[in-house]
Design an enzyme around this catalytic site. Structure first.
Site, mmCIF file in Angstrom:
data_model
loop_
_atom_site.group_PDB
_atom_site.id
_atom_site.type_symbol
_atom_site.label_atom_id
_atom_site.label_comp_id
_atom_site.label_asym_id
_atom_site.label_seq_id
_atom_site.Cartn_x
_atom_site.Cartn_y
_atom_site.Cartn_z
ATOM 1 N N LYS A 206 -1.746 -32.884 -31.311
ATOM 2 C CA LYS A 206 -0.325 -33.025 -31.144
ATOM 3 C C LYS A 206 0.063 -32.826 -29.827
ATOM 4 O O LYS A 206 0.840 -33.531 -29.218
ATOM 5 C CB LYS A 206 0.250 -32.017 -32.151
ATOM 6 C CG LYS A 206 1.833 -32.018 -32.191
ATOM 7 C CD LYS A 206 2.343 -31.020 -33.064
ATOM 8 C CE LYS A 206 3.842 -30.880 -32.842
ATOM 9 N NZ LYS A 206 4.344 -29.697 -33.567
ATOM 10 N N GLU A 212 -10.664 -28.098 -26.399
ATOM 11 C CA GLU A 212 -11.912 -28.560 -27.334
ATOM 12 C C GLU A 212 -11.693 -30.050 -27.653
ATOM 13 O O GLU A 212 -12.823 -30.728 -27.308
ATOM 14 C CB GLU A 212 -11.686 -27.759 -28.707
ATOM 15 C CG GLU A 212 -12.097 -26.214 -28.680
ATOM 16 C CD GLU A 212 -10.842 -25.410 -28.506
ATOM 17 O OE1 GLU A 212 -9.480 -26.017 -27.899
ATOM 18 O OE2 GLU A 212 -10.777 -24.373 -29.018
ATOM 19 N N GLY A 267 1.101 -28.669 -36.649
ATOM 20 C CA GLY A 267 -0.343 -29.341 -36.809
ATOM 21 C C GLY A 267 -0.877 -28.967 -38.130
ATOM 22 O O GLY A 267 -1.546 -30.095 -38.721
ATOM 23 N N ARG A 268 -0.804 -27.836 -38.737
ATOM 24 C CA ARG A 268 -1.433 -27.828 -40.175
ATOM 25 C C ARG A 268 -0.791 -28.226 -41.312
ATOM 26 O O ARG A 268 -0.917 -28.285 -42.282
ATOM 27 C CB ARG A 268 -1.843 -26.031 -40.303
ATOM 28 C CG ARG A 268 -0.343 -25.336 -40.067
ATOM 29 C CD ARG A 268 -0.565 -23.931 -40.024
ATOM 30 N NE ARG A 268 0.461 -22.780 -39.664
ATOM 31 C CZ ARG A 268 0.874 -22.695 -38.723
ATOM 32 N NH1 ARG A 268 0.376 -23.281 -37.528
ATOM 33 N NH2 ARG A 268 1.981 -21.944 -38.478
ATOM 34 N N GLU A 353 -2.902 -19.021 -40.587
ATOM 35 C CA GLU A 353 -2.198 -19.291 -39.330
ATOM 36 C C GLU A 353 -0.816 -19.359 -39.449
ATOM 37 O O GLU A 353 0.121 -18.975 -38.556
ATOM 38 C CB GLU A 353 -2.515 -20.706 -38.725
ATOM 39 C CG GLU A 353 -2.173 -20.951 -37.238
ATOM 40 C CD GLU A 353 -2.829 -22.017 -36.767
ATOM 41 O OE1 GLU A 353 -4.162 -21.939 -36.191
ATOM 42 O OE2 GLU A 353 -2.508 -23.244 -36.585
ATOM 43 N N HIS A 384 -22.807 -17.548 -57.117
ATOM 44 C CA HIS A 384 -24.059 -16.968 -56.881
ATOM 45 C C HIS A 384 -23.950 -16.368 -55.683
ATOM 46 O O HIS A 384 -25.186 -16.080 -54.794
ATOM 47 C CB HIS A 384 -25.221 -17.778 -56.850
ATOM 48 C CG HIS A 384 -25.133 -18.603 -58.329
ATOM 49 N ND1 HIS A 384 -26.128 -18.170 -59.224
ATOM 50 C CD2 HIS A 384 -24.711 -19.505 -58.741
ATOM 51 C CE1 HIS A 384 -26.060 -18.650 -60.363
ATOM 52 N NE2 HIS A 384 -25.095 -19.616 -59.973
ATOM 53 N N LYS A 510 -6.432 -19.322 -26.447
ATOM 54 C CA LYS A 510 -6.763 -20.524 -25.692
ATOM 55 C C LYS A 510 -6.465 -20.152 -24.111
ATOM 56 O O LYS A 510 -7.371 -20.485 -23.455
ATOM 57 C CB LYS A 510 -5.579 -21.592 -25.876
ATOM 58 C CG LYS A 510 -5.765 -22.171 -27.162
ATOM 59 C CD LYS A 510 -4.915 -23.540 -27.423
ATOM 60 C CE LYS A 510 -4.612 -24.078 -28.783
ATOM 61 N NZ LYS A 510 -3.639 -24.760 -28.953
HETATM 62 O O1 F6P Z 1 -5.286 -23.500 -33.881
HETATM 63 C C1 F6P Z 1 -4.024 -23.601 -32.839
HETATM 64 C C2 F6P Z 1 -3.562 -24.927 -33.019
HETATM 65 O O2 F6P Z 1 -2.303 -24.732 -32.284
HETATM 66 C C3 F6P Z 1 -3.076 -25.502 -34.386
HETATM 67 O O3 F6P Z 1 -1.886 -24.966 -34.859
HETATM 68 C C4 F6P Z 1 -3.142 -26.669 -34.104
HETATM 69 O O4 F6P Z 1 -3.386 -27.418 -35.420
HETATM 70 C C5 F6P Z 1 -4.463 -26.993 -33.337
HETATM 71 O O5 F6P Z 1 -4.288 -25.767 -32.344
HETATM 72 C C6 F6P Z 1 -4.568 -28.173 -32.734
HETATM 73 O O6 F6P Z 1 -3.750 -28.339 -31.748
HETATM 74 P P1 F6P Z 1 -3.323 -29.885 -31.342
HETATM 75 O O7 F6P Z 1 -3.201 -31.042 -32.410
HETATM 76 O O8 F6P Z 1 -2.291 -29.778 -30.381
HETATM 77 O O9 F6P Z 1 -4.677 -30.373 -30.380
#
Ligand code: F6P
Length: 546
Positions: A206, A212, A267-268, A353, A384, A510
């Site tokens: 987003k 990452e 995002g979620r 979150e 289990h 981050k």
């Molecule tokens: O984990 C933190 C976060 O900001 C989430 O809310 C989001 O889903 C994720 O990082 C990835 O963010 P982006 O879609 O901006 O890469």
């Protein structure tokens, strides 16, 4: 509004908890042969049984009053209409608009109807997916695309990955892979099975600023170049999904290959948008539309049903009952479905979150527990693993059992066995086993031995659970299930007076990682606590760095 703890609803619930604490669910069932009839709801292909909870009609009425006192209905309406309820980010919250049908009323944000844009981006993403599935979009050397690699993390990964896996029986022609972790084992293992000529990479972020994801996107592009394919082919082999279209273009992705997200979708909560592209590629347009329709069916139910019959509201209120009044230590979620094995991980982000907050919307410290520890694993496997603690541990941990009633695989009696286990666990958690019953089972043992062993075989029972049955794990039912949890989390956020739609805690993590990464490779004057300095130095020694 009053602080929620000062409302009569909250205080009545506290008194009610004390008055009913000694009631055992076994006795509640014995006293009322209609308990299941009174305490279950059905909606399309879903049955929601909440009869195995430490509640009676009075508890439920008091909990509904709490929802009323918190203004759940008004807040739900504010969300639905595009009001900027995500205060700390000054944003509307409109994942529900992403699944509205074509004849829906306009949804206005800042004076603009957002529905045409939503439909435009959805059509573009679906058309792209269909072109991959049908071999219309070919690779740079003219070969059909066989593999789609989705690179994203958090909400840009968990939802799409979980849904893609859950809908495995509906998969079409293109294999879909996911790369999320910065640990190079993830991307290395995915790349090892691929041919660049027949692979499309999708960078899903987003913000288009998540380290990452960018790290993995660069690694994928480097790998593509190393395969000796022409640079111009990047336009056929890389697409992006982002709300920052410029950043995606700056990375080198052609404008036509960027699918837009909107800032009013967190995002979620974004799998319903273009972020669902891997699902579209896996199952095609018609199944993806059924998935959206299922979520919309749950939205309709949530926005219109009275609290007492409203599945997400009831689910939320039960969670508040245990977390705020009965001292629950967590919440387990157990899908009895191998294809839903990633559901607990997805739900962890959605729930923790969203509601892992200690400040109210207006910045005051909260005086009560908010989001709890949510964990889970596919059943029967986790019987289990952690079920021992649920049966005989000292903590109160309610369980959600999610159980599909039909499976497309039809191998032996596997499915019936699995369903039987889900039902049996819910029953055993509720009933428990008294000392007398344990003794009776050991009747053949000498008395001394029996008396020693019987207490070990006693189960307290009275452990609450919800059973959420789906007539099958179809795209429609999965959409309903996910929207149900989204709304549950929203209702809890309203009751706790917090903002479920920001995530400042994660943003902070981050920032910290940005400082440490260069310190791992270059000698610097480390400005950290002694533990962190020690860890950095150990890493450097392991790399033979001075
Ligand atoms: O984990 C933190 C976060 O900001 C989430 O809310 C989001 O889903 C994720 O990082 C990835 O963010 P982006 O879609 O901006 O890469």
């Amino acid at each position: 509004m009053n602080k929620i703890t000062q409302t009569s609803a909250w205080q009545n619930l506290q008194a009610h908890q004390i008055n009913t604490a000694n009631l055992h669910m076994r006795d509640r069932f014995a006293a009322d042969g209609q308990r299941f009839d009174k305490m279950h709801e059905t909606l399309h292909g879903m049955l929601f049984d909440y009869s195995k909870n430490r509640v009676n009609e009075e508890t439920l009425n008091l909990l509904c009053m709490l929802a009323d006192a918190a203004g759940v209905k008004q807040q739900a309406e504010a969300m639905r209409c595009g009001e900027k309820i995500n205060i700390s980010e000054n944003r509307a919250v409109l994942h529900t608009a992403l699944r509205l049908p074509l004849d829906a009323e306009p949804v206005m944000v800042d004076g603009e109807n957002v529905l045409p844009k939503i439909r435009h981006e959805l059509s573009r993403a679906l058309a792209f997916a269909e072109n991959l599935i049908n071999g219309v979009h070919l690779g740079v050397t003219g070969k059909r695309i066989t593999d789609f690699v989705h690179i994203g993390i958090g909400g840009s990964d968990l939802g799409p990955q979980m849904v893609t896996q859950a809908l495995q029986p509906y998969h079409k022609t293109v294999r879909v892979h996911f790369v999320s972790n910065s640990d190079d084992a993830n991307i290395a293992q995915v790349l090892a099975s691929l041919n660049a000529e027949t692979t499309v990479f999708c960078v899903a972020s987003k913000s288009f600023g998540t380290p990452e994801t960018l790290l993995n996107a660069h690694a994928a592009r480097t790998w593509y170049r190393e395969q000796g394919l022409p640079e111009a082919g990047i336009a056929r082999h890389f697409v992006a999904i982002s709300s920052d279209v410029n950043a995606a273009q700056n990375f080198g992705i052609a404008e036509d290959n960027v699918f837009a997200m909107f800032d009013w979708v967190g995002g979620r909560y974004s799998v319903w948008s273009a972020i669902g592209l891997p699902v579209m590629v896996a199952v095609g347009e018609s199944k993806f539309r059924q998935f959206l329709n299922g979520a919309h069916a749950m939205d309709e139910h949530f926005f219109t049903a009275e609290y007492r019959r409203n599945i997400p509201v009831l689910l939320a209120l039960l969670g508040v009952w245990y977390g705020n009044f009965c001292g629950a230590a967590g919440q387990a979620v157990v899908p009895y479905s191998h294809n839903l094995r990633r559901f607990p991980g997805y739900l962890q982000q959605l729930d923790m979150e969203s509601n892992g907050k200690c400040r109210t919307l207006h910045g005051e410290a909260v005086e009560y527990h908010t989001g709890g520890v949510l964990f889970g694993e596919e059943g029967v496997n986790c019987q289990h693993a952690f079920f021992q603690l649920l049966h005989q541990g000292t903590r109160l941990i309610p369980v959600d059992f999610i159980v599909p009633m039909r499976t497309p695989y039809k191998i032996g009696r596997q499915h019936r066995f699995t369903v039987a286990n889900a039902f049996a666990q819910a029953e055993a958690l509720m009933l428990g086993k008294t000392l007398e019953e344990a003794r009776a089972e050991l009747v053949l043992l000498p008395e001394a031995e029996r008396e020693e062993l019987a207490p070990q075989k006693e189960f307290p029972g009275n452990q609450p659970s919800n059973s959420i049955l789906l007539d099958e794990l179809s795209p429609f039912n999965l959409g309903m299930l996910m929207a149900m949890y989204e709304h549950k989390i929203f209702v809890q956020g309203v009751i706790w007076g917090i903002n479920p739609f920001d995530q400042w805690g994660v943003e902070y993590g981050k920032v910290l990682a940005k400082t440490i990464e260069p310190e791992l490779s270059q000698p610097r004057d480390l400005q950290h606590d002694t533990s962190t300095c020690g860890l950095i130095e150990y890493y450097r020694r392991c790399q033979n760095l001075k």
